[in-house]
Design a protein around this motif. Structure first.
Motif, mmCIF file in Angstrom:
data_model
loop_
_atom_site.group_PDB
_atom_site.id
_atom_site.type_symbol
_atom_site.label_atom_id
_atom_site.label_comp_id
_atom_site.label_asym_id
_atom_site.label_seq_id
_atom_site.Cartn_x
_atom_site.Cartn_y
_atom_site.Cartn_z
ATOM 1 N N UNK A 387 57.386 60.046 -9.287
ATOM 2 C CA UNK A 387 56.700 61.098 -10.046
ATOM 3 C C UNK A 387 57.614 62.312 -10.257
ATOM 4 N N UNK A 388 58.487 62.574 -9.304
ATOM 5 C CA UNK A 388 59.384 63.735 -9.453
ATOM 6 C C UNK A 388 60.332 63.573 -10.638
ATOM 7 N N UNK A 389 60.459 62.345 -11.165
ATOM 8 C CA UNK A 389 61.312 62.095 -12.325
ATOM 9 C C UNK A 389 60.578 62.302 -13.650
ATOM 10 N N UNK A 390 59.298 62.561 -13.604
ATOM 11 C CA UNK A 390 58.510 62.733 -14.826
ATOM 12 C C UNK A 390 59.097 63.761 -15.793
ATOM 13 N N UNK A 391 59.560 64.923 -15.325
ATOM 14 C CA UNK A 391 60.081 65.923 -16.262
ATOM 15 C C UNK A 391 61.307 65.471 -17.060
ATOM 16 N N UNK A 392 61.951 64.363 -16.659
ATOM 17 C CA UNK A 392 63.071 63.857 -17.463
ATOM 18 C C UNK A 392 62.593 63.443 -18.854
ATOM 19 N N UNK A 445 47.649 68.872 -14.334
ATOM 20 C CA UNK A 445 47.925 70.297 -14.526
ATOM 21 C C UNK A 445 49.216 70.526 -15.306
ATOM 22 N N UNK A 446 50.264 69.774 -14.956
ATOM 23 C CA UNK A 446 51.581 70.015 -15.563
ATOM 24 C C UNK A 446 51.739 69.365 -16.930
ATOM 25 N N UNK A 447 51.140 68.182 -17.107
ATOM 26 C CA UNK A 447 51.363 67.422 -18.336
ATOM 27 C C UNK A 447 50.318 67.696 -19.421
ATOM 28 N N UNK A 467 56.147 70.603 -9.686
ATOM 29 C CA UNK A 467 56.483 69.204 -9.432
ATOM 30 C C UNK A 467 57.474 69.074 -8.291
ATOM 31 N N UNK A 468 58.540 69.868 -8.333
ATOM 32 C CA UNK A 468 59.588 69.774 -7.314
ATOM 33 C C UNK A 468 59.073 70.156 -5.929
ATOM 34 N N UNK A 469 58.301 71.235 -5.870
ATOM 35 C CA UNK A 469 57.819 71.713 -4.572
ATOM 36 C C UNK A 469 56.818 70.732 -3.969
ATOM 37 N N UNK A 470 55.877 70.254 -4.781
ATOM 38 C CA UNK A 470 54.885 69.314 -4.251
ATOM 39 C C UNK A 470 55.561 68.025 -3.793
ATOM 40 N N UNK A 471 56.474 67.518 -4.587
ATOM 41 C CA UNK A 471 57.163 66.281 -4.220
ATOM 42 C C UNK A 471 58.107 66.485 -3.031
#
Length: 496
Positions: A387-392, A445-447, A467-471
């Motif tokens: 999931x942390x790769x989603x922002x790519x 929330x983010x997407x 995303x980064x902090x939660x992951x």
């Protein structure tokens, strides 16, 4: 199919590798590590540069214009087609490596249909890994080719030293797991016998075996870097490979300890201003959250330098390598040490890229099909890391693609591993399940919510930060669980 249906955007890595094709094809070797027409200068080891050189001779039959250094951001259909095909073709190395790893898996006794065999489940977990799929075939990189060498080095023994040396000279990020290979081969190959309690028998040391290992490593390095040493360019090559001025964190924070450290610094700074203990005018503004690759100073907490990250990384992997030195636990002990070295370096390293989470995830797949406890850690780390790769993939059109692909892989991972380890305790604890369900809330929330909110213009970095902090929490927790499993693992019988 994914590679050719996603023609909506092209990541910066498309231009990075096109530029490297042009540099290695059009310029003499002496200029490869000096060329800077593009901001995406050649910063991989020489062996990868030779790999690009080889690809460029095929690329010229698709579109010669892509091999012109001055053609920045050149993305003709033929160029995109070649780059997509080159990733698919070089994945043959990865496919072969998966086959070899599956041969090493211990099959459970009793009748079992093909779909429920550990080797089949492992093949699916590796070949259809969600993170590797989107990073290579949508975002665009050659990680499958590189992971092929990593997995082959795990499946082999003495050949592993050669394969890992080649891998290290293809991409130096694998220095992260170098200590695991070095200590394991020294302990298990150069020392030929153990005492009855499993400790090393110093009198069994073989100088010939040490020289054999050393000659393998040195030979590969000489073939790769030797020409640049002869040209007096070693300092220039090293300056490209280790650009410490890029800052502690990448523009897109990797979910590691430094993401938590950065957020803590921001929170303390805000509290300090609110309590009038700090002067807001004297604090750096958005230095960590501006989305730029640069050095920055923390506001309240001590700023982190490269030597500090090196020390933290060393301390984080030291117990793992010390464990396989004191009490070797066979190939599985080495594999767990490798995963811990990769994850420790990911958590504490300098300027870590988010994609580096795949280095511990893929080898952990092997452990997951053989151990219930490792299966639980795998599910937690993989789901969080993926999931942390989603922002790519950040465009609206890519949202359904990444959601569907991740759901397919995640559902299969949970169902297959649960069935494989049936009759035993639950793979995840209740709080772990709650944490993973929290990823759904973060994703919504983010997407969906944030892009429609007025905060999008004022706080553009907020989804990345969230995303980064939660992951980061899940990655750190997985790291601790892996260490616990290392200490609990029973020692395999060793030679006396």
């Amino acid at each position: 199919l994914v590679s050719f249906t996603d023609n909506l955007t092209h990541s910066t890595d498309f231009e990075v590798h096109r530029n490297w094709l042009a540099i290695t094809h059009s310029l003499p070797v002496s200029r490869w590590y000096h060329e800077n027409t593009s901001e995406w200068t050649l910063d991989y080891p020489p062996l990868f540069a030779w790999f690009e050189f080889g690809l460029s001779h095929v690329a010229q039959h698709f579109d010669r214009n892509m091999l012109v250094v001055e053609n920045l951001n050149y993305t003709s259909p033929s160029t995109v087609l070649f780059q997509r095909l080159s990733v698919i073709f070089t994945d043959v190395v990865f496919i072969y490596a998966v086959r070899e790893c599956c041969r090493c898996v211990k099959e459970q006794k009793g009748s079992r249909d093909l779909l429920n065999r550990p080797s089949f489940i492992l093949a699916v977990l590796l070949l259809w890994n969600f993170g590797l799929l989107i990073v290579d075939h949508i975002h665009f990189q050659y990680n499958g080719f590189l992971f092929g060498f990593l997995l082959l080095s795990v499946a082999k023994h003495l050949k592993g030293a050669l394969l890992f040396s080649i891998l290290l000279n293809l991409k130096h990020i694998y220095l992260y797991v170098g200590p695991a290979y070095g200590i394991y081969l020294l302990r298990s190959y150069c020392f030929t016998q153990n005492n009855k309690d499993g400790s090393v028998r110093w009198s069994s040391f073989s100088l010939l075996r040490l020289l054999t290992l050393g000659s393998i490593v040195v030979s590969v390095c000489v073939l790769s870097i030797g020409p640049f040493i002869a040209m007096g360019q070693l300092p220039q090559v090293l300056s490209r490979l280790f650009p410490f001025k890029r800052g502690l964190c990448h523009a897109y924070w990797a979910p590691n300890i430094w993401a938590l450290y950065n957020v803590l610094d921001k929170v303390l700074a805000m509290l300090g201003v609110r309590l009038k203990l700090l002067n807001e005018a004297e604090l750096p503004r958005a230095s960590m959250t501006g989305g730029l690759v640069q050095e920055f100073e923390h506001s309240v907490l001590p700023s982190i330098s490269p030597p500090i990250t090196f020390i933290c990384t060393l301390l984080s992997i030291l117990p793992a390598v010390a464990s396989i030195w004191r009490r070797p636990r066979g190939a599985r002990g080495f594999l767990r040490c490798l995963v811990l070295c990769a994850l420790g370096s990911f958590m504490f390293g300098w300027h870590v890229h988010e994609k580096a989470i795949l280095i511990p995830v893929l080898p952990l797949s092997i452990l997951a099909v053989e151990s219930r406890e490792d299966a639980g850690i795998f599910l937690l780390l993989t789901t969080t890391g993926h999931y942390s790769l989603f922002p790519l993939l950040f465009t609206p059109a890519e949202l359904p693609i990444k959601v569907v692909l991740m759901l397919i892989f995640t559902i299969y991972s949970f169902t297959a591993l649960r069935k494989l380890h049936s009759g035993q305790l639950s793979l995840l604890h209740r709080l772990e399940v709650i944490y993973l369900l929290g990823l759904v809330a973060v994703a919504i929330a983010c997407e969906i919510v944030f892009p429609l909110s007025p905060w999008q213009q004022r706080f553009p970095f907020l989804p990345l930060l969230t995303t980064s902090v939660y992951c980061s929490v899940g990655v750190c927790y997985s790291f601790l669980r892996l260490y616990v499993s290392l200490l609990r693992e029973p020692q395999e019988k060793t030679k006396t």
